[in-house]
Scaffold this active site. Structure first.
Site, PDB file in Angstrom:
ATOM      1  N   SER A 112      13.914  -7.482   0.578  1.00  0.00           N
ATOM      2  CA  SER A 112      13.021  -6.725   1.456  1.00  0.00           C
ATOM      3  C   SER A 112      11.975  -6.017   0.603  1.00  0.00           C
ATOM      4  CB  SER A 112      13.827  -5.741   2.304  1.00  0.00           C
ATOM      5  OG  SER A 112      12.979  -5.023   3.177  1.00  0.00           O
ATOM      6  N   SER A 113      11.658  -4.781   0.944  1.00  0.00           N
ATOM      7  CA  SER A 113      10.580  -4.069   0.260  1.00  0.00           C
ATOM      8  C   SER A 113      10.716  -2.570   0.490  1.00  0.00           C
ATOM      9  CB  SER A 113       9.225  -4.542   0.799  1.00  0.00           C
ATOM     10  OG  SER A 113       8.175  -3.710   0.363  1.00  0.00           O
ATOM     11  N   TYR A 154       3.415  -7.554   6.463  1.00  0.00           N
ATOM     12  CA  TYR A 154       4.470  -7.790   5.472  1.00  0.00           C
ATOM     13  C   TYR A 154       5.661  -6.860   5.718  1.00  0.00           C
ATOM     14  CZ  TYR A 154       6.676  -7.921   0.818  1.00  0.00           C
ATOM     15  OH  TYR A 154       7.561  -8.027  -0.221  1.00  0.00           O
ATOM     16  N   LYS A 171       9.645  -7.535   6.861  1.00  0.00           N
ATOM     17  CA  LYS A 171      10.749  -7.093   6.020  1.00  0.00           C
ATOM     18  C   LYS A 171      11.671  -6.135   6.779  1.00  0.00           C
ATOM     19  CE  LYS A 171       9.903  -9.355   2.217  1.00  0.00           C
ATOM     20  NZ  LYS A 171      10.814 -10.454   1.828  1.00  0.00           N
ATOM     21  N   ILE A 194       6.399  -3.534  -8.248  1.00  0.00           N
ATOM     22  CA  ILE A 194       6.849  -4.312  -9.394  1.00  0.00           C
ATOM     23  C   ILE A 194       5.635  -5.011 -10.021  1.00  0.00           C
ATOM     24  CG2 ILE A 194       8.377  -6.123 -10.210  1.00  0.00           C
ATOM     25  CD1 ILE A 194       9.928  -3.841  -9.034  1.00  0.00           C
ATOM     26  N   THR A 199       4.391  -7.940 -11.284  1.00  0.00           N
ATOM     27  CA  THR A 199       4.513  -9.395 -11.396  1.00  0.00           C
ATOM     28  C   THR A 199       3.203 -10.000 -10.900  1.00  0.00           C
ATOM     29  OG1 THR A 199       5.378  -9.754  -9.157  1.00  0.00           O
ATOM     30  CG2 THR A 199       6.978  -9.214 -10.879  1.00  0.00           C
TER      31      THR A 199
END
Length: 254
Positions: A145-146, A159, A163, A192, A194
């Site tokens: 999830s987030s 988004y 989630k 994060i 990435t």
């Protein structure tokens, strides 16, 4: 079964968080099937890295936006299990594959909404359903999830909504699959660094600085911060954790 005999499926395991999840599982002595959407070479490199760790590994193509391909994908899982492991089942399903976009609510189109729905909720829902007959007793489902289901970031309405649905879905999985000995949990990363969402954090030092300042530990997260948590939930030590949302965000906005 010993860890050396267990198998995980990590969707979206060719890069970013999924790559580190796969490698962390391999370091725990678990064999792994990963999926990729676009870059087969990246995925093959991850498989090679897991093999260097002494694990069996395989890669399959999966585009979560193409809901109509799920049955074909599940058949590919069955074939891979037979070919590589001489098995009809696996142990851990990590629903990680995803896509990102920062779009203000008033600019969200129906097409964008539907794509996010397929990738982040509908696809996860029915892929999990189709995989249940293949999951061993004592298996685990980890849904990603987030942190944005707890705190709101402008542009993330689609988004985060999907989630949020995944988090409710996971609680129902934990309730309904308990008789099969299958546990289900959510891992919810915070910011994060990435290449997710066009590497928005990595490519924007100002954004990275602001997010770091909101976190008591004074930094944004890395893929290594997440992979180990997923591997723990798939370990024997994580066997009694079920129906939980574990936020891995360094305490941002606490």
């Amino acid at each position: 079964m010993s860890a050396a005999q267990k198998i995980a499926l990590v969707t979206g395991g060719s890069r970013g968080l999924g790559k580190e999840m796969a490698l962390s599982l391999a370091r725990k002595g678990i064999d792994v099937i990963i999926t990729y959407r676009a870059n087969e070479e990246e995925a093959s490199n991850v498989v090679a890295s897991m093999q260097q760790l002494g694990r069996k590994a395989a890669v399959l193509h999966l585009d979560m936006s193409r809901f109509q391909d799920l049955d074909q994908f599940v058949n590919a899982i069955k074939g891979t299990l037979q070919t590589v492991w001489q098995s009809n089942s696996f142990d851990f399903l990590v629903n990680n594959a995803g896509m990102g976009a920062t779009v203000p609510f008033e600019q969200v189109t129906e097409d964008l909404f539907d794509e996010f729905m397929n990738v982040h909720f509908k696809g996860v829902y029915f892929l999990t359903q189709k995989c249940i007959p293949l999951l061993n007793h004592g298996g685990r489902i980890i849904n990603i999830s987030s942190g944005t289901t707890r705190f709101s970031n402008p542009g993330y309405s689609v988004y985060a909504s999907m989630k949020g649905a995944i988090e409710v879905f996971t609680r129902y999985l934990a309730k309904e699959l308990g008789t099969k000995g299958i546990a289900a949990n959510v891992v919810a990363p915070g910011p994060i660094e990435t290449d997710f969402n066009n590497a928005a954090i990595r490519n924007n030092p100002n954004m990275k600085g602001i997010l770091s300042s909101l976190t008591p530990l004074g930094r944004v997260g890395t893929s290594e911060d997440i992979g180990g948590v997923v591997a723990f939930l798939c370990s024997e030590e994580g066997r009694w954790i079920n129906g939980q949302r574990i936020e891995v965000s360094g305490g941002i906005n606490s």
